[in-house]
Scaffold this active site. Structure first.
Site, PDB file in Angstrom:
ATOM      1  N   HIS A 308      54.978  61.956  80.007  1.00 25.41           N
ATOM      2  CA  HIS A 308      54.154  61.017  80.760  1.00 25.41           C
ATOM      3  C   HIS A 308      52.938  61.749  81.297  1.00 25.41           C
ATOM      4  CE1 HIS A 308      52.962  58.056  83.834  1.00 25.41           C
ATOM      5  NE2 HIS A 308      53.671  57.183  83.138  1.00 25.41           N
ATOM      6  N   ASP A 366      58.901  53.639  79.053  1.00 28.03           N
ATOM      7  CA  ASP A 366      58.534  52.845  77.886  1.00 28.03           C
ATOM      8  C   ASP A 366      59.564  52.956  76.778  1.00 28.03           C
ATOM      9  OD1 ASP A 366      55.995  51.930  78.894  1.00 28.03           O
ATOM     10  OD2 ASP A 366      55.271  53.967  78.627  1.00 28.03           O
TER      11      ASP A 366
END
Length: 431
Positions: A308, A366
């Protein structure tokens, strides 16, 4: 705040200035560069605004190094375990957790504003039958100012609150209607006897032919995903909403701009990219081969849904959602489903592979959200729409905070000009 300063000297002309340092409740110190140009004759250059604080905000705090995410000071882990989505929505909008009476009143307001103006249904008919639901969302949300222009004075705090309530209430209805239009089914009206998440699933999957009863496990999963996606500080879409709002544009236009920004594959579309990657890998037997491709610096293949930009350790939302993802798969899917088997195999290998562990490339939110949506039979084209429903709360909270900020002014980034120096126009016959 702080009374500390940093002294800057311009070596080219000797000019000197003192720039104040500010300290928030928590987080790094911030240097105020507001007078840098007027006193030193220079701008800062920060592509992507990676080291620039664009505003003061008391809504969300992220510590990417330690993997922390707080809404109004409350750790996301506690909210995810104990709260309902509309309880979190109230917290983000008003700054405090609601009492029993406050939550009941808020839920009543949201529930009874979920219907759309009946003539708005004609707007959906103007889109091509297979238009992407996000394209429909951008257009329909932007059009709301033509239907609800009674409370569009952005300088009126009550009008701002009404607009926030309307957007939070109507976004699931618009989202479900976008999906129904896409598949050619009639729009389903909201029901006031269902809670926020169950009502959305009902509008998504019910038809006039038969009743649809939302599965409690599915409703719980959607509630969790909405909480985890409700806000994430000054991300691209939130910053877009703030920038649009800084011109005092109406809130529906600001939200439409945020939806457009969210649509990008590097932002809200990341979980779609995860399923694309899984489809490319094809089978759990191919995982080892694709792990090697991901490690090869000369191979363009990337593992989507790992690592991330903000979280340098782990994504706290992924830790929460991983457990629910496994529970959901155990209760709602066949054990021999190849897509889920592949995803779990990929997760297992990446979590134990030294290459990914050293680089802290852990599965992020995600990776798991796409798998969950797939298990809930929500089509891939709706993944980013689900994100938009949840993030509407954060967008409206930031918009309201910005509009109430006495230091707020229209956004106007500067640039490094790299074009031609001054030159004269050359007539056509002499070029």
């Amino acid at each position: 705040m702080s009374n500390k300063t940093i002294t800057l000297i311009n070596n080219s002309d000797g000019r000197k200035t003192e720039l104040p340092l500010y300290k928030g409740t928590i987080g790094p110190e911030v240097m105020d560069i507001g007078k840098l140009y007027s006193e030193m004759g220079i701008f800062t250059f920060d592509p992507g605004f990676l080291a620039t604080g664009s505003c003061r905000s008391s809504i969300t705090y992220i510590d990417g190094d330690k993997g922390k995410l707080w809404y109004r000071g409350y750790p996301i882990e506690q909210l995810a375990e104990h709260a309902k989505f509309l309880e979190v929505a109230y917290l983000l909008l008003y700054g405090e957790l609601p009492s029993v009476d406050e939550l009941a009143k808020f839920e009543h307001i949201i529930t009874h504003h979920s219907m759309l103006n009946e003539t708005l249904k004609n707007f959906f008919d103007g889109f091509h039958y297979n238009a992407h639901p996000m394209a429909v969302m951008v257009g329909v949300v932007g059009s709301l100012s033509a239907f609800y222009h009674d409370s569009l004075d952005v300088n009126n705090p009550r009008h701002r609150e009404i607009s926030a309530h309307r957007m939070i209430a109507k976004m699931p209805t618009i989202a479900a209607a976008s999906y129904k239009h896409n598949i050619g089914e009639p729009l389903v009206y909201p029901r006031n006897d269902l809670d926020y998440c169950a009502n959305f699933l009902h509008m998504m999957f019910a038809t006039p032919c038969e009743e649809y009863i939302p599965d409690p496990v599915a409703t719980k999963a959607v509630n969790l995903l909405f909480i985890l996606h409700a806000d994430h500080e000054q991300n691209a879409s939130t910053s877009t909403v703030r920038l649009a709002g800084s011109s005092h544009a109406n809130p529906f236009a600001c939200l439409a701009s945020g939806i457009a920004s969210l649509w990008g594959p590097s932002h809200g579309g990341a979980n779609e990219a995860v399923l694309d990657m899984l489809n490319k890998i094809g089978d759990a037997a191919n995982v080892d081969k694709f792990i090697l491709k991901a490690k090869d610096p000369n191979d363009p293949f990337r593992l989507m849904g790992f690592g991330h930009r903000v979280y340098k350790n782990h994504d706290p939302r992924a830790t929460i959602i991983r457990k629910v993802c496994h529970e959901l798969l155990d209760s709602m899917t066949d054990s021999d489903n190849p897509t889920f088997e592949l995803a779990l195999k990929l997760e297992e290998v990446a979590l134990s592979d030294e290459y990914f562990v050293e680089r802290k490339l852990y599965p992020n939110v995600d990776f798991y959200s796409g798998i969950i949506y797939r298990a809930l039979n929500i089509p891939r084209s709706m993944f980013t729409v689900m994100f938009a429903i949840a993030r509407t709360v954060g967008w409206m909270a930031h918009w309201m905070e910005m509009m109430d900020d006495p230091d707020q002014r229209i956004g106007r980034p500067r640039q490094i000009y790299t074009g031609h120096d001054l030159r004269d126009y050359v007539p056509m016959d002499k070029r």
